[in-house]
Design a protein around this motif. Structure first.
Motif, PDB file in Angstrom:
ATOM      1  N   VAL A  69       1.368  -4.937   3.005  1.00 50.70           N
ATOM      2  CA  VAL A  69       2.859  -4.027   3.275  1.00 50.70           C
ATOM      3  C   VAL A  69       2.754  -2.858   3.617  1.00 50.70           C
ATOM      4  O   VAL A  69       2.191  -2.060   2.389  1.00 50.70           O
ATOM      5  CB  VAL A  69       3.749  -4.643   2.197  1.00 50.70           C
ATOM      6  N   ASP A  70       2.288  -2.019   4.641  1.00 52.08           N
ATOM      7  CA  ASP A  70       2.412  -0.573   4.652  1.00 52.08           C
ATOM      8  C   ASP A  70       3.029   0.058   5.086  1.00 52.08           C
ATOM      9  O   ASP A  70       4.604  -1.065   5.764  1.00 52.08           O
ATOM     10  CB  ASP A  70       0.952  -0.701   6.225  1.00 52.08           C
ATOM     11  N   THR A  71       3.550   0.923   4.142  1.00 52.17           N
ATOM     12  CA  THR A  71       4.845   1.760   3.569  1.00 52.17           C
ATOM     13  C   THR A  71       4.613   3.090   4.161  1.00 52.17           C
ATOM     14  O   THR A  71       3.354   3.821   4.139  1.00 52.17           O
ATOM     15  CB  THR A  71       5.200   2.071   2.458  1.00 52.17           C
ATOM     16  N   PRO A  72       5.707   3.723   4.732  1.00 50.08           N
ATOM     17  CA  PRO A  72       5.142   4.891   4.956  1.00 50.08           C
ATOM     18  C   PRO A  72       5.329   5.933   3.851  1.00 50.08           C
ATOM     19  O   PRO A  72       5.042   5.495   2.643  1.00 50.08           O
ATOM     20  CB  PRO A  72       6.781   5.744   5.031  1.00 50.08           C
ATOM     21  N   LEU A  76       0.611  -0.883  -0.175  1.00 52.51           N
ATOM     22  CA  LEU A  76      -0.156   0.019   0.239  1.00 52.51           C
ATOM     23  C   LEU A  76       1.040   0.857  -0.373  1.00 52.51           C
ATOM     24  O   LEU A  76       1.643   1.452   1.287  1.00 52.51           O
ATOM     25  CB  LEU A  76      -1.303   0.081   1.147  1.00 52.51           C
ATOM     26  N   VAL A  77       0.642   1.897  -1.027  1.00 52.32           N
ATOM     27  CA  VAL A  77       1.213   3.209  -0.648  1.00 52.32           C
ATOM     28  C   VAL A  77       0.799   4.208  -1.598  1.00 52.32           C
ATOM     29  O   VAL A  77      -0.334   4.321  -1.774  1.00 52.32           O
ATOM     30  CB  VAL A  77       2.500   2.812  -2.380  1.00 52.32           C
ATOM     31  N   GLY A  78       0.736   5.635  -1.140  1.00 53.19           N
ATOM     32  CA  GLY A  78       0.521   6.733  -1.546  1.00 53.19           C
ATOM     33  C   GLY A  78       1.248   7.898  -0.849  1.00 53.19           C
ATOM     34  O   GLY A  78       1.516   8.083   0.446  1.00 53.19           O
ATOM     35  N   LEU A 135      13.142   3.139   1.492  1.00 57.74           N
ATOM     36  CA  LEU A 135      12.555   1.960   1.697  1.00 57.74           C
ATOM     37  C   LEU A 135      11.414   1.908   1.085  1.00 57.74           C
ATOM     38  O   LEU A 135      10.976   0.334   0.550  1.00 57.74           O
ATOM     39  CB  LEU A 135      12.326   2.366   2.983  1.00 57.74           C
ATOM     40  N   VAL A 136      10.649   3.032   0.620  1.00 57.53           N
ATOM     41  CA  VAL A 136       8.787   2.528   0.267  1.00 57.53           C
ATOM     42  C   VAL A 136       9.865   1.881  -1.246  1.00 57.53           C
ATOM     43  O   VAL A 136       8.884   1.108  -2.046  1.00 57.53           O
ATOM     44  CB  VAL A 136       8.480   4.139  -0.341  1.00 57.53           C
ATOM     45  N   LYS A 175      -3.838   4.357   4.722  1.00 54.94           N
ATOM     46  CA  LYS A 175      -3.070   3.344   4.607  1.00 54.94           C
ATOM     47  C   LYS A 175      -3.174   2.315   6.026  1.00 54.94           C
ATOM     48  O   LYS A 175      -2.897   0.586   5.250  1.00 54.94           O
ATOM     49  CB  LYS A 175      -1.311   3.293   3.920  1.00 54.94           C
ATOM     50  N   SER A 176      -2.498   2.922   6.557  1.00 49.56           N
ATOM     51  CA  SER A 176      -2.092   1.790   8.593  1.00 49.56           C
ATOM     52  C   SER A 176      -3.572   1.457   8.695  1.00 49.56           C
ATOM     53  O   SER A 176      -3.391   0.481   8.857  1.00 49.56           O
ATOM     54  CB  SER A 176      -1.238   2.627   9.620  1.00 49.56           C
ATOM     55  N   THR A 177      -4.767   2.398   8.932  1.00 52.16           N
ATOM     56  CA  THR A 177      -6.232   1.874   9.065  1.00 52.16           C
ATOM     57  C   THR A 177      -6.560   1.074   7.957  1.00 52.16           C
ATOM     58  O   THR A 177      -7.021   0.086   8.515  1.00 52.16           O
ATOM     59  CB  THR A 177      -6.861   3.137   8.948  1.00 52.16           C
TER      60      THR A 177
END
Length: 325
Positions: free
Chosen positions: A85-88, A37-39, A104-105, A45-47
């Motif tokens: 995969v949740d990303t910053p 998940l990106v954005g 990292l993303v 994304k985390s929720t």
């Protein structure tokens, strides 16, 4: 540009897609793989990760740039295992920490089977979204699913206009509107992501929801509690390190956790501690409750606030806090 079509409108559900639905009769028995998940920061994304997994594996906050690590949450199904995969949030870096998170993303994007590009329904598609759309278009060979998040916050007309705007951003494998809070179309999104996974065996043991070490998760829960109620500029300056954690001698049902909250300036330390320590006490109480729920045990939580001047720009502090090159 290939336009997605609208399918599945029964029972008030809407899915926009130009890909085939998930596996039917006679299809391979099991699929497994990774969906990233990106954005932009603070698009949900985390929720969404927590909602898809059905458990809290990533901390959440209404402050941007809450996520600072790649968090993996596992969705178990009879026909598939989907690793979210949740990303910053991707943004223009202003510090060394920001540069490392950005790298990292980008590295993660090359290692997954499908990418979920999150755009919130309440916000107009802007330059940041257009920039990310161009970046994702350059990731060859990996399908991208556009996910319109936070649909519970806007009327149906707004969702429709946002779907059109998102469709015009690029050529997506699917476009799916969802609400993590209301549970709207989470099953549809899971089906869509699974449809893009390769055939393969389960990657994690049954029932395992994340591979994140407990000590890291505990540190994140403390940081989540510390983020609540602080000024807008402070969240980026807060980091947490668990120095020691384990059962107390003679009391195996009690876990001692010793953690340090790092900030960059004395004024920030005063904010976190609060008047006569009241704010820090609140942080400790809230974090302890979450940690006890995570560990399934009573917890003694000892918190201290430390100053690490400009730690976001200091390689030494970044290494100590787990943000490696």
């Amino acid at each position: 540009m290939k336009q997605p079509r609208v399918t599945e409108q029964q029972a008030g559900r809407t899915r926009v897609s130009n890909a085939a639905d998930g596996p039917g009769p006679g299809a391979p028995a099991f699929r497994s793989g990774f969906a990233c998940l990106v954005g932009r920061p603070n698009v949900g994304k985390s929720t969404l990760t927590n909602a898809l997994v059905g458990a809290k594996v990533a901390i959440t906050s209404n402050r941007p740039q809450t996520t600072r690590r790649v968090i993996r949450g596992v969705v178990h199904r009879p026909d598939a295992q989907l690793v979210i995969v949740d990303t910053p949030g991707l943004h223009k870096p202003k510090t060394l920490l920001g540069e490392r998170l950005d790298s990292l993303v980008r590295a993660t994007l090359t290692e997954v089977d499908v990418i979920g590009f999150c755009i919130p329904a309440p916000e107009t598609v802007g330059p940041g979204d257009k920039y990310l759309a161009r970046e994702l278009a350059a990731v060859k060979g990996t399908p991208v699913v556009a996910i319109v998040t936070k649909t519970d916050e806007v009327p149906q007309e707004r969702i429709a206009s946002q779907l059109l705007a998102v469709s015009e951003l690029g050529e997506w494998a699917d476009v799916v509107p969802v609400s993590a809070v209301a549970g709207f179309q989470l099953d549809v999104l899971t089906d869509v992501l699974v449809s893009h996974l390769p055939e393969g065996p389960a990657l994690y043991p049954d029932g395992e929801l994340t591979d994140e070490p407990e000590q890291i998760m505990v540190a994140e829960l403390v940081r989540e509690a510390a983020l609540e109620g602080v000024r807008d500029e402070l969240p980026h300056s807060i980091a947490v390190l668990v120095e020691e954690m384990g059962p107390r001698d003679g009391q195996p049902d009690l876990i001692d956790v010793y953690a340090e909250i790092y900030v960059e300036r004395p004024s920030q330390k005063a904010i976190v501690i609060g008047n006569k320590g009241a704010r820090l006490k609140e942080v400790g109480t809230q974090a302890r409750q979450q940690i006890e729920a995570l560990l399934g045990s009573r917890v003694y939580l000892d918190l201290h606030v430390r100053i690490a001047k400009d730690w976001q720009r200091n390689p030494k502090y970044l290494r100590r806090l787990g943000f490696y090159d």
